[in-house]
Design a protein around this motif. Structure first.
Motif, PDB file in Angstrom:
ATOM      1  N   LEU A 129      12.727 -18.290 -28.092  1.00 38.59           N
ATOM      2  CA  LEU A 129      13.559 -17.106 -27.847  1.00 38.59           C
ATOM      3  C   LEU A 129      13.466 -16.679 -26.391  1.00 38.59           C
ATOM      4  O   LEU A 129      14.470 -16.346 -25.755  1.00 38.59           O
ATOM      5  CB  LEU A 129      13.126 -15.962 -28.764  1.00 38.59           C
ATOM      6  CG  LEU A 129      13.334 -16.195 -30.263  1.00 38.59           C
ATOM      7  CD1 LEU A 129      12.760 -15.040 -31.074  1.00 38.59           C
ATOM      8  CD2 LEU A 129      14.809 -16.382 -30.586  1.00 38.59           C
ATOM      9  N   VAL A 130      12.241 -16.718 -25.840  1.00 36.09           N
ATOM     10  CA  VAL A 130      12.052 -16.289 -24.450  1.00 36.09           C
ATOM     11  C   VAL A 130      12.837 -17.194 -23.502  1.00 36.09           C
ATOM     12  O   VAL A 130      13.538 -16.718 -22.596  1.00 36.09           O
ATOM     13  CB  VAL A 130      10.540 -16.286 -24.084  1.00 36.09           C
ATOM     14  CG1 VAL A 130      10.354 -16.129 -22.583  1.00 36.09           C
ATOM     15  CG2 VAL A 130       9.813 -15.195 -24.851  1.00 36.09           C
ATOM     16  N   ILE A 131      12.753 -18.506 -23.728  1.00 35.63           N
ATOM     17  CA  ILE A 131      13.448 -19.437 -22.827  1.00 35.63           C
ATOM     18  C   ILE A 131      14.964 -19.258 -22.930  1.00 35.63           C
ATOM     19  O   ILE A 131      15.665 -19.146 -21.918  1.00 35.63           O
ATOM     20  CB  ILE A 131      13.061 -20.904 -23.137  1.00 35.63           C
ATOM     21  CG1 ILE A 131      11.580 -21.135 -22.817  1.00 35.63           C
ATOM     22  CG2 ILE A 131      13.921 -21.866 -22.327  1.00 35.63           C
ATOM     23  CD1 ILE A 131      11.061 -22.489 -23.268  1.00 35.63           C
ATOM     24  N   VAL A 132      15.467 -19.185 -24.161  1.00 40.42           N
ATOM     25  CA  VAL A 132      16.923 -19.079 -24.345  1.00 40.42           C
ATOM     26  C   VAL A 132      17.435 -17.759 -23.753  1.00 40.42           C
ATOM     27  O   VAL A 132      18.443 -17.736 -23.034  1.00 40.42           O
ATOM     28  CB  VAL A 132      17.288 -19.202 -25.841  1.00 40.42           C
ATOM     29  CG1 VAL A 132      18.764 -18.891 -26.061  1.00 40.42           C
ATOM     30  CG2 VAL A 132      16.973 -20.599 -26.348  1.00 40.42           C
ATOM     31  N   GLN A 133      16.694 -16.664 -23.996  1.00 41.71           N
ATOM     32  CA  GLN A 133      17.138 -15.372 -23.467  1.00 41.71           C
ATOM     33  C   GLN A 133      17.038 -15.332 -21.947  1.00 41.71           C
ATOM     34  O   GLN A 133      17.854 -14.691 -21.283  1.00 41.71           O
ATOM     35  CB  GLN A 133      16.337 -14.222 -24.087  1.00 41.71           C
ATOM     36  CG  GLN A 133      16.627 -13.972 -25.564  1.00 41.71           C
ATOM     37  CD  GLN A 133      18.106 -13.752 -25.858  1.00 41.71           C
ATOM     38  OE1 GLN A 133      18.824 -13.147 -25.077  1.00 41.71           O
ATOM     39  NE2 GLN A 133      18.578 -14.289 -26.968  1.00 41.71           N
ATOM     40  N   THR A 134      16.030 -16.007 -21.405  1.00 47.33           N
ATOM     41  CA  THR A 134      15.900 -16.071 -19.946  1.00 47.33           C
ATOM     42  C   THR A 134      17.109 -16.797 -19.349  1.00 47.33           C
ATOM     43  O   THR A 134      17.676 -16.355 -18.345  1.00 47.33           O
ATOM     44  CB  THR A 134      14.592 -16.789 -19.558  1.00 47.33           C
ATOM     45  OG1 THR A 134      13.505 -16.116 -20.181  1.00 47.33           O
ATOM     46  CG2 THR A 134      14.392 -16.795 -18.051  1.00 47.33           C
ATOM     47  N   CYS A 135      17.505 -17.908 -19.985  1.00 48.54           N
ATOM     48  CA  CYS A 135      18.687 -18.639 -19.515  1.00 48.54           C
ATOM     49  C   CYS A 135      19.921 -17.739 -19.566  1.00 48.54           C
ATOM     50  O   CYS A 135      20.715 -17.674 -18.623  1.00 48.54           O
ATOM     51  CB  CYS A 135      18.935 -19.884 -20.370  1.00 48.54           C
ATOM     52  SG  CYS A 135      17.700 -21.179 -20.135  1.00 48.54           S
ATOM     53  N   ARG A 136      20.069 -17.018 -20.681  1.00 40.75           N
ATOM     54  CA  ARG A 136      21.180 -16.074 -20.837  1.00 40.75           C
ATOM     55  C   ARG A 136      21.163 -15.013 -19.744  1.00 40.75           C
ATOM     56  O   ARG A 136      22.190 -14.677 -19.166  1.00 40.75           O
ATOM     57  CB  ARG A 136      21.035 -15.364 -22.181  1.00 40.75           C
ATOM     58  CG  ARG A 136      22.206 -15.494 -23.110  1.00 40.75           C
ATOM     59  CD  ARG A 136      21.918 -14.634 -24.331  1.00 40.75           C
ATOM     60  NE  ARG A 136      21.553 -15.472 -25.452  1.00 40.75           N
ATOM     61  CZ  ARG A 136      22.450 -15.920 -26.325  1.00 40.75           C
ATOM     62  NH1 ARG A 136      23.718 -15.601 -26.206  1.00 40.75           N
ATOM     63  NH2 ARG A 136      22.074 -16.681 -27.314  1.00 40.75           N
ATOM     64  N   PHE A 137      19.957 -14.486 -19.480  1.00 40.11           N
ATOM     65  CA  PHE A 137      19.799 -13.408 -18.500  1.00 40.11           C
ATOM     66  C   PHE A 137      20.162 -13.893 -17.094  1.00 40.11           C
ATOM     67  O   PHE A 137      20.862 -13.216 -16.351  1.00 40.11           O
ATOM     68  CB  PHE A 137      18.338 -12.934 -18.548  1.00 40.11           C
ATOM     69  CG  PHE A 137      18.044 -11.797 -17.621  1.00 40.11           C
ATOM     70  CD1 PHE A 137      18.523 -10.513 -17.899  1.00 40.11           C
ATOM     71  CD2 PHE A 137      17.307 -11.995 -16.467  1.00 40.11           C
ATOM     72  CE1 PHE A 137      18.250  -9.468 -17.047  1.00 40.11           C
ATOM     73  CE2 PHE A 137      17.030 -10.942 -15.600  1.00 40.11           C
ATOM     74  CZ  PHE A 137      17.515  -9.670 -15.893  1.00 40.11           C
ATOM     75  N   ILE A 138      19.691 -15.079 -16.745  1.00 42.59           N
ATOM     76  CA  ILE A 138      19.924 -15.570 -15.379  1.00 42.59           C
ATOM     77  C   ILE A 138      21.339 -16.125 -15.221  1.00 42.59           C
ATOM     78  O   ILE A 138      22.019 -15.819 -14.241  1.00 42.59           O
ATOM     79  CB  ILE A 138      18.899 -16.685 -15.022  1.00 42.59           C
ATOM     80  CG1 ILE A 138      17.462 -16.152 -15.100  1.00 42.59           C
ATOM     81  CG2 ILE A 138      19.180 -17.244 -13.619  1.00 42.59           C
ATOM     82  CD1 ILE A 138      16.398 -17.207 -14.845  1.00 42.59           C
ATOM     83  N   TRP A 139      21.775 -16.932 -16.195  1.00 39.63           N
ATOM     84  CA  TRP A 139      23.027 -17.664 -15.986  1.00 39.63           C
ATOM     85  C   TRP A 139      24.180 -17.177 -16.856  1.00 39.63           C
ATOM     86  O   TRP A 139      25.272 -17.719 -16.808  1.00 39.63           O
ATOM     87  CB  TRP A 139      22.791 -19.167 -16.225  1.00 39.63           C
ATOM     88  CG  TRP A 139      21.912 -19.784 -15.183  1.00 39.63           C
ATOM     89  CD1 TRP A 139      22.255 -20.048 -13.879  1.00 39.63           C
ATOM     90  CD2 TRP A 139      20.559 -20.232 -15.339  1.00 39.63           C
ATOM     91  NE1 TRP A 139      21.193 -20.617 -13.212  1.00 39.63           N
ATOM     92  CE2 TRP A 139      20.138 -20.745 -14.084  1.00 39.63           C
ATOM     93  CE3 TRP A 139      19.655 -20.243 -16.396  1.00 39.63           C
ATOM     94  CZ2 TRP A 139      18.853 -21.261 -13.878  1.00 39.63           C
ATOM     95  CZ3 TRP A 139      18.391 -20.761 -16.192  1.00 39.63           C
ATOM     96  CH2 TRP A 139      17.998 -21.262 -14.951  1.00 39.63           C
ATOM     97  N   GLY A 140      23.916 -16.187 -17.704  1.00 42.34           N
ATOM     98  CA  GLY A 140      25.001 -15.628 -18.518  1.00 42.34           C
ATOM     99  C   GLY A 140      25.167 -16.375 -19.823  1.00 42.34           C
ATOM    100  O   GLY A 140      24.678 -17.477 -19.994  1.00 42.34           O
ATOM    101  N   ALA A 141      25.882 -15.720 -20.744  1.00 39.72           N
ATOM    102  CA  ALA A 141      26.010 -16.254 -22.095  1.00 39.72           C
ATOM    103  C   ALA A 141      27.131 -17.280 -22.198  1.00 39.72           C
ATOM    104  O   ALA A 141      27.187 -18.048 -23.138  1.00 39.72           O
ATOM    105  CB  ALA A 141      26.247 -15.116 -23.083  1.00 39.72           C
ATOM    106  N   ARG A 142      28.054 -17.242 -21.212  1.00 41.52           N
ATOM    107  CA  ARG A 142      29.199 -18.157 -21.334  1.00 41.52           C
ATOM    108  C   ARG A 142      28.840 -19.579 -20.909  1.00 41.52           C
ATOM    109  O   ARG A 142      28.025 -19.777 -20.012  1.00 41.52           O
ATOM    110  CB  ARG A 142      30.366 -17.638 -20.504  1.00 41.52           C
ATOM    111  CG  ARG A 142      31.527 -17.280 -21.438  1.00 41.52           C
ATOM    112  CD  ARG A 142      32.804 -16.965 -20.732  1.00 41.52           C
ATOM    113  NE  ARG A 142      32.690 -15.937 -19.717  1.00 41.52           N
ATOM    114  CZ  ARG A 142      33.552 -15.857 -18.707  1.00 41.52           C
ATOM    115  NH1 ARG A 142      34.492 -16.763 -18.563  1.00 41.52           N
ATOM    116  NH2 ARG A 142      33.436 -14.898 -17.824  1.00 41.52           N
TER     117      ARG A 142
END
Lengths: 230, 295
Positions: free
Chosen positions: B111-124
């Motif tokens: 969860l931390v890794i996926v959310q970090t990716c979302r946070f830095i690079w966005g959900a799209r």
């Protein structure tokens, strides 16, 4: 040389060893006897750090090794053969010995000593260890435990499940090994253990209840009662 | 068989090759899962997230002015650093503890890794284009096939062979195989297994990241990509036999075909075919193709 002082060992919440103390001197063969489930294997595992004691100390040449990591013990000269022999069945005999050589810091497979007592292993070097017979696997396990400079060899039931001829072979090897290396062995075959051992410890309910020479065991019916299933 | 005859052979071979590409990507993810499970006794739920993270590092490399070939260096480097960090600061504390701790830890890490990716690079989702050097098709006789996909087949095969040689021919690889069979005895013989844990975990993470990189021009980069690949990768590990390296490669290739070939006849059943395949394999061999029961 190897000294165990008042160790208490647990499996989870169950208290298995209640203050076991014993000692193995140089070039001595010591037998640890007793019925099933009295804590013999746990004592050996405590010495190896596989089930570290919660209280008490294990000393090797005066150095406290109670809480040393397991792999340090091979380097300071303790070899161990567990009851199930612990060979790597999917690896070749050569690989089994090479790992031991690497482990004690002799990379490149410096394990000539291993063949001194079991020259027949030489012809099996490229075979998978799992393909060897029970007796050959036991020889490999003992040979592997001896790789490097070992001061103490710990054997858990070295003759268990082996044919009489193979038992003789292993017994002969143990005698040879003991000229240079001290041996601590757990053995169900009391006669064999009494023949091989210089000294005997007998355990009962997680305690040492007798310590003496083999003749004292033979002469004393009360001591023998600790060994037979009544 | 009648249906087979009716299919254009070039289309069939294209699907087989597509299946091979997908199967080898799965095999890269599955081999890390298998090695980490076999040696460390850890079911790495975060493995898919590392696959996604590798793809995002590739995306960031392109954003920062690099190209695909630069990403082929930055991704392994980033994954090695991340693997070393996670293993040495966090995971190591859980060795020897109850399995549920590592399960919860890895679930949280995912969860931390996926959310970090979302946070830095966005959900799209982000498109990564095929490197221009490989943006052409190779004529294979009766069909022409994208050069990039052939490159993926070659690179993933090379990585699998390299890991195979490492396990077979090096002393550390030997100790790894021994540790998978009997963790205690390796230590009893004097091997510091902690170092091997660090190495194998990091190798597993690194290869998952490289799988994310090679897959990204084919499937895009998006936060859920790891979750989507994790389940098929677990199917591969189970079919191959839990903890078996060979099994994960062979099963990856098989599952790739099983997932891809049915598309020819009925795209709608393709999704479930791998689970049916897994069920059949487990009925015939309960421990998987190369597994041993009672591990």
């Amino acid at each position: 040389m190897l000294e165990v002082r008042d160790i208490h060992t647990f499996y989870g919440d169950s208290h298995i060893l209640f203050g076991v103390s014993l000692e193995i001197k140089e070039q001595e063969v010591v037998a640890l006897l007793g019925r099933n489930g009295v804590g013999k294997t746990t004592t050996l595992r405590s010495i190896m750090g596989l089930t570290p004691p919660k209280k008490g100390t294990v000393l090797m040449n005066g150095e406290d090794i109670t809480h040393e990591p397991i792999h340090r013990r091979a380097k300071i000269g303790i070899g161990y053969v567990p009851e199930d022999r612990g060979i790597f069945p999917g690896l070749t005999v050569h690989e089994n010995l090479t790992i031991a050589a690497d482990g004690v810091g002799a990379p490149g497979g410096n394990y000539e000593d291993a063949f001194k007592f079991f020259p027949e292993l030489g012809k099996y070097l490229p075979s998978r260890a799992g393909r060897l017979s029970g007796g050959e696997q036991q020889m490999l396990a003992v040979a592997r435990a001896l790789v490097g400079t070992k001061h103490v060899l710990i054997l858990d039931e070295p003759t268990q499940g082996l044919a009489p001829k193979v038992v003789d072979r292993i017994t002969h090897a143990i005698k040879g090994i003991s000229k240079k290396t001290s041996i601590l062995m757990v053995e169900q075959n009391t006669d064999l253990a009494l023949r091989l051992a210089d000294r005997v410890y007998i355990m009962r309910d997680g305690n040492i209840v007798f310590s003496g020479v083999p003749q004292q065991v033979r002469d004393n019916e009360e001591v023998q009662s600790y060994l037979v299933i009544s | 068989m009648i249906i087979m005859v009716a299919i254009d052979p070039s289309y069939l071979i294209t699907q087989v090759l597509n299946g091979l590409v997908w199967g080898l990507v799965l095999a890269l993810i599955a081999m890390g899962l298998a090695l980490i499970y076999g040696l460390l006794d850890i079911v790495n739920f975060a493995h898919g997230a590392f696959y996604a993270f590798g793809a995002y590092v590739a995306w960031q490399t392109l954003l920062s002015g690099g190209n695909y070939w630069v990403a082929l260096l930055t991704v392994p480097l980033a994954m090695i650093l991340l693997g070393l960090f996670v293993e040495s600061t966090l995971l190591r504390r859980l060795y020897g503890q109850d399995t549920k701790f590592t399960l919860i830890f890895n679930f949280g890490l995912m969860l931390v890794i996926v959310q970090t990716c979302r946070f830095i690079w966005g959900a799209r989702g982000k498109p990564i284009s095929i490197p221009s050097e490989l943006a052409f098709s190779v004529n294979l006789g009766i069909l022409s096939y994208p050069a990039y996909r052939l490159f993926v087949i070659a690179l993933t095969s090379a990585i699998a062979i390299a890991v195979f040689v490492f396990l077979r021919k090096t002393h550390v690889g030997m100790a790894t195989r021994a540790g998978i069979q009997n963790r205690e005895m390796v230590q009893v013989l004097g091997v510091n297994i902690g170092r091997i844990y660090t190495l194998i975990y990091t190798i597993g993470i690194c290869i998952a990241g490289i799988a994310g990189l090679v897959a990204s021009p084919l499937f895009g980069v998006y936060p859920e990509m790891g979750a989507e690949v994790l389940i098929p990768a677990f199917v591969v590990v189970v079919v191959g036999g839990m903890g078996s390296f060979h099994g994960s490669i062979l099963a990856g290739i098989l599952v790739g075909q099983v997932a891809t070939l049915p598309i020819i006849w009925e795209p709608r059943i393709a999704q479930v075919m791998i689970y049916i395949f897994m069920a059949i394999v487990l009925l015939a061999r309960p421990a998987g193709l190369f597994g041993e029961l009672g591990r």
